[in-house]
Design a protein around this motif. Structure first.
Motif, PDB file in Angstrom:
ATOM      1  N   GLU A   1       1.654  14.632   2.829  1.00  0.00           N
ATOM      2  CA  GLU A   1       0.713  15.723   3.075  1.00  0.00           C
ATOM      3  C   GLU A   1      -0.722  15.281   2.793  1.00  0.00           C
ATOM      4  N   SER A   2      -0.922  14.565   1.701  1.00  0.00           N
ATOM      5  CA  SER A   2      -2.257  14.075   1.357  1.00  0.00           C
ATOM      6  C   SER A   2      -2.767  13.094   2.402  1.00  0.00           C
TER       7      SER A   2
ATOM      8  N   LYS B   1      -3.872  14.990   5.532  1.00  0.00           N
ATOM      9  CA  LYS B   1      -5.155  15.661   5.294  1.00  0.00           C
ATOM     10  C   LYS B   1      -6.293  14.648   5.270  1.00  0.00           C
TER      11      LYS B   1
END
Length: 479
Positions: free
Chosen positions: A160-161, A164
């Motif tokens: 997820e990081s 992003k």
């Protein structure tokens, strides 16, 4: 001075040429060494970094500016020094990371290859002499970091990081490229030297638009407000070893980007971009230090602390003087040295199956592991700007540069916000030395890793007691 392209004239570019060859060799060794690569690749990588630093000192040692490849590559004393520090910081980061990666089954050749490719991107940025070569270096660094953030495939938060980071990075990259295209249209050249000669005086509307987009790109690479959204999430979500890498050596690339692009190429219209940087720097100081107070996760605390420290670095450029740039360089190096030690403690305090990233994990650390507590205390005192530590002199140099150009209001703002920053640093020390120890796993790091951490802490103290060594070096390469 532009040199004719011969074998001898390529000497200033030896660091990049060597690093490219070493990267390919290590990739091939890792692919064909089988099980032995698990131990061989990390050792070869460290050896390659040592040899690369030696070659940089030997062949890139120039007393004046030399350009290669039709002006796209610049070799000068500043670039030489920054590359040496980049090799050193990456090597220290990998030393801290080895036990952490091994304990989690992440000790793989791809990690080291991606790290070396990120270092190559930093070196290209440092010696960029044109908009094109600078953009190539930025993308090489960025793409390597995107992959490193997602390196732990079993971690959902890391993926997820990474997504992003990639999406926001792509937007910032587009802004930077658009700004570069506008500057190219206004100046008619990609070379920084030609841009500096043609763009002087009162900027046109088109150039102002270009400056806006360029400042957005610079601010994103630094992680400055309001382009900071990726910093706390990436610091928190990435494996701690990757967070250490992102927080350290790439800041050298960010400094090189700001210096080459804003100071060297666009120094003739400095008044315009200085006004933009002033707002960004003050916002970064305020948000980074204030929000850090509310954190309970060590990695997020260091992320917001990084945002606040970036505000100080940008204030050095805001001063608009040679002294200001020297102060920004000194602050960048001091910050990286301190951050390496802080994340080094986080890594060494994280044995297999345990992440020492929450404040509760540091309660009573002094009773469980006095050496790690001592090292973290030194780093926190330096981050807070306490006397006798290098962080104090870093802040003082910024204050003096701003005072010299009569920016008294910025000195007052920065000094007041520094008090807030000191609070969260003392809070960490209080947890380690005055709270009751919790029932957490003890560190299983090696003696060598502890030795590196102690040397790191000693350097922070030594530069606090004798700062003139690094200060004189910064003055020499900028002057």
């Amino acid at each position: 001075m532009t040199s004719t392209l011969t074998l001898a004239s390529l000497a200033p570019a030896i660091p990049e040429i060597y690093l490219t060859v070493a990267l390919c060799v290590i990739l091939l060794v890792d692919a064909f060494a089988g099980q032995a690569s698990r131990r061989l690749t990390p050792t070869l990588t460290l050896a390659a970094l040592v040899i690369g630093a030696a070659l940089t000192a030997r062949y890139a040692d120039v007393s004046s500016s030399v350009t290669l490849f039709s002006g796209m590559y610049v070799a000068d004393p500043l670039g030489n020094m920054l590359k040496l520090f980049a090799f050193l910081f990456i090597a220290v980061g990998l030393l801290y990371s080895r036990h952490y990666l091994d304990a989690r089954g992440l000790l793989k050749g791809e990690y080291y290859v991606l790290t070396l490719s990120a270092l190559l991107g930093i070196c290209v940025m440092i010696s960029a002499g044109s908009l094109l070569s600078m953009y190539m270096g930025i993308e090489l660094l960025s793409l390597s970091l995107y992959a490193l953030v997602a390196f732990n495939r079993d971690s959902g938060i890391a993926a997820e990081s990474a997504i992003k980071y990639f999406v926001l990075g792509a937007i910032a990259s587009g802004c930077l490229l658009y700004g570069m295209s506008l500057v190219y249209g206004m100046s008619g050249s990609l070379l920084f030297s030609d841009i500096a000669d043609s763009l002087r005086g009162v900027p046109s509307l088109g150039l102002i638009m270009g400056l806006v987009f360029l400042v957005v790109g610079v601010a994103f690479k630094f992680g400055a407000v309001p382009f900071h959204m990726w910093v706390p999430d990436v610091y928190h979500g990435a494996p701690s070893s990757v967070t250490l890498l992102i927080a350290s050596a790439p800041k050298i690339g960010s400094f090189a980007l700001a210096y080459r692009l804003l100071v060297e190429a666009l120094g003739g219209v400095a008044t315009s971009w200085m006004q933009m940087l002033t707002i960004i720097a003050v916002l970064s100081l305020f948000l980074g230090n204030v929000v850090a107070v509310a954190q309970t996760n060590m990695k997020r605390l260091l992320a917001y602390s990084a945002i606040g420290n970036v505000g100080f670095i940008l204030l050095g450029f805001v001063a608009g003087s040679e002294q200001g740039v020297e102060a920004a360089l000194f602050y960048t190096l001091a910050y990286i040295i301190t951050t390496l030690g802080a994340f080094g403690v986080v890594l060494l305090a994280s044995p297999a199956g345990f992440e020492a990233d929450h404040f509760d994990h540091y309660k009573g650390l002094h009773a469980r592991d006095p050496m790690l507590a001592l090292a973290m205390m030194v780093m926190m005192f330096s981050v807070g700007g306490m006397p006798l530590f290098v962080g104090f002199w870093a802040k003082l140099q910024i204050f003096q540069a701003l005072w010299a150009v009569n920016a008294t209001e910025l000195v007052v703002i920065a000094a007041l916000i520094s008090v807030v920053g000191l609070y969260y640093c003392l809070r960490v020390i209080k947890l380690m030395y005055f709270d009751a120890p919790g029932d957490f796993p003890r560190s299983t790091c090696s003696t060598a890793e502890r030795g590196v951490l102690l040397v790191n802490a000693a350097i922070v103290v030594a530069l606090g007691l004798l700062p003139n060594t690094l200060l004189s070096l910064c003055e020499a390469v900028i002057g």
